[in-house]
Design a protein around this motif. Structure first.
Motif, mmCIF file in Angstrom:
data_model
loop_
_atom_site.group_PDB
_atom_site.id
_atom_site.type_symbol
_atom_site.label_atom_id
_atom_site.label_comp_id
_atom_site.label_asym_id
_atom_site.label_seq_id
_atom_site.Cartn_x
_atom_site.Cartn_y
_atom_site.Cartn_z
ATOM 1 N N HIS A 40 0.842 -1.197 0.000
ATOM 2 C CA HIS A 40 0.000 0.000 0.000
ATOM 3 C C HIS A 40 0.878 1.248 0.000
ATOM 4 O O HIS A 40 2.053 1.224 0.402
ATOM 5 C CB HIS A 40 -0.925 0.002 1.223
ATOM 6 N N GLU A 41 0.285 2.320 -0.454
ATOM 7 C CA GLU A 41 0.943 3.630 -0.356
ATOM 8 C C GLU A 41 0.657 4.220 1.038
ATOM 9 O O GLU A 41 -0.360 3.886 1.643
ATOM 10 C CB GLU A 41 0.405 4.562 -1.444
ATOM 11 N N TRP A 44 4.948 2.106 -0.162
ATOM 12 C CA TRP A 44 5.526 1.806 -1.466
ATOM 13 C C TRP A 44 4.933 2.769 -2.486
ATOM 14 O O TRP A 44 3.775 3.184 -2.357
ATOM 15 C CB TRP A 44 5.225 0.369 -1.883
ATOM 16 N N SER A 45 5.693 3.110 -3.483
ATOM 17 C CA SER A 45 5.213 4.022 -4.519
ATOM 18 C C SER A 45 4.183 3.319 -5.394
ATOM 19 O O SER A 45 4.160 2.084 -5.505
ATOM 20 C CB SER A 45 6.378 4.499 -5.388
ATOM 21 N N GLY A 46 3.345 4.113 -6.038
ATOM 22 C CA GLY A 46 2.371 3.552 -6.962
ATOM 23 C C GLY A 46 3.039 2.774 -8.079
ATOM 24 O O GLY A 46 2.534 1.736 -8.520
ATOM 25 N N GLN A 47 4.189 3.264 -8.531
ATOM 26 C CA GLN A 47 4.916 2.583 -9.607
ATOM 27 C C GLN A 47 5.398 1.208 -9.160
ATOM 28 O O GLN A 47 5.262 0.221 -9.901
ATOM 29 C CB GLN A 47 6.112 3.433 -10.044
ATOM 30 N N LEU A 49 4.125 -0.598 -6.688
ATOM 31 C CA LEU A 49 2.955 -1.445 -6.469
ATOM 32 C C LEU A 49 2.419 -2.008 -7.776
ATOM 33 O O LEU A 49 2.002 -3.168 -7.840
ATOM 34 C CB LEU A 49 1.871 -0.651 -5.736
ATOM 35 N N ALA A 50 2.434 -1.197 -8.828
ATOM 36 C CA ALA A 50 1.993 -1.673 -10.144
ATOM 37 C C ALA A 50 2.924 -2.773 -10.651
ATOM 38 O O ALA A 50 2.477 -3.771 -11.235
ATOM 39 C CB ALA A 50 1.946 -0.516 -11.133
ATOM 40 N N GLU A 53 2.098 -6.020 -8.889
ATOM 41 C CA GLU A 53 0.893 -6.655 -9.426
ATOM 42 C C GLU A 53 1.212 -7.418 -10.715
ATOM 43 O O GLU A 53 0.697 -8.513 -10.936
ATOM 44 C CB GLU A 53 -0.192 -5.612 -9.677
#
Length: 222
Positions: A40-41, A44-47, A49-50, A53
């Motif tokens: 989760h942010e 961790w950065s959105g990048q 986390l993507a 996934e």
């Protein structure tokens, strides 16, 4: 046979029993995967986390899991989550996948997420419920960098008494672990591929084969 592997975090399943899962698949067994947590942010950065996934999707395809259960509890916060919520989510996955055998992380791991998940899993898999949920064997696996790092406590030590020859599947296990690019470490750290090979070699030597995975038998009901 129907197999369910329960992982606190994505990659624990591969570290702990990836070779055994591949062996099950080669024998025609069906595989299901439960991942308890999600990053989760802002931790961790959105990048990142993507990326994680994408890694999870690639790993699921590599094993050929028939079911993937994402519980989506926040990583590193299972001990702050009501235990009943975790128990209900695990029970729903077991009811859906109807496994004969369950693999779960070791009870004494240093990571709090691991310990909570084991406790919740065993709350679901009470032996007197075995006729209802159908699980006849529960094995706990070791996670290099978590199981071996646990505080000294003889009552919660990982003392393997079940070994699986994974010589034929070790290279493929390492290939799948390589899909977790965000989790790999440089040698000689625990999550380096050569470190995982070394552990498999030690476990193999225990039973006189080239490579093996080690487990503790938690429960068997016949």
């Amino acid at each position: 046979m129907r197999i369910l592997v329960i992982a606190p975090h994505p990659d624990d399943e591969t570290l702990g029993c990836g070779g055994s899962l591949l062996k099950h698949k080669s024998n025609g067994d069906s595989l299901s995967w439960l991942v308890a947590t999600r990053g989760h942010e802002p931790q961790w950065s959105g990048q990142l986390l993507a990326q994680k996934e994408r890694e999870i999707n690639a790993v699921a395809a590599a094993y050929g899991f028939e079911n993937t259960f994402r519980l989506n509890f926040p990583t590193i916060k299972l001990d702050q989550t009501p235990l009943e919520e975790i128990i209900v989510a695990i029970r729903d996955a077991i009811t859906s996948s109807k496994p004969d055998r369950v693999y779960v992380n070791h009870a004494g791991d240093v990571h709090s997420d691991h310990r909570v998940l084991f406790e919740a899993t065993m709350s679901v898999l009470k032996p007197f419920y075995s006729g209802k949920h159908g699980v006849t064997r529960v094995l706990s696996y070791e996670v290099f960098s978590s199981t071996d790092a646990a505080p000294v406590n003889p009552a919660r030590a990982f003392l393997p008494n079940v070994f699986t020859d994974v010589t034929e599947f070790l290279e493929r296990k390492l290939e799948i672990m390589g899909l977790y690019e965000s989790e790999l470490q440089a040698s000689p750290l625990p999550r380096a591929l050569d470190s995982l090979r070394a552990l498999a070699r030690v476990r193999g030597a225990t039973i006189g084969v080239e490579y093996a995975e080690a487990f503790m038998l938690v429960r068997e009901v016949n």
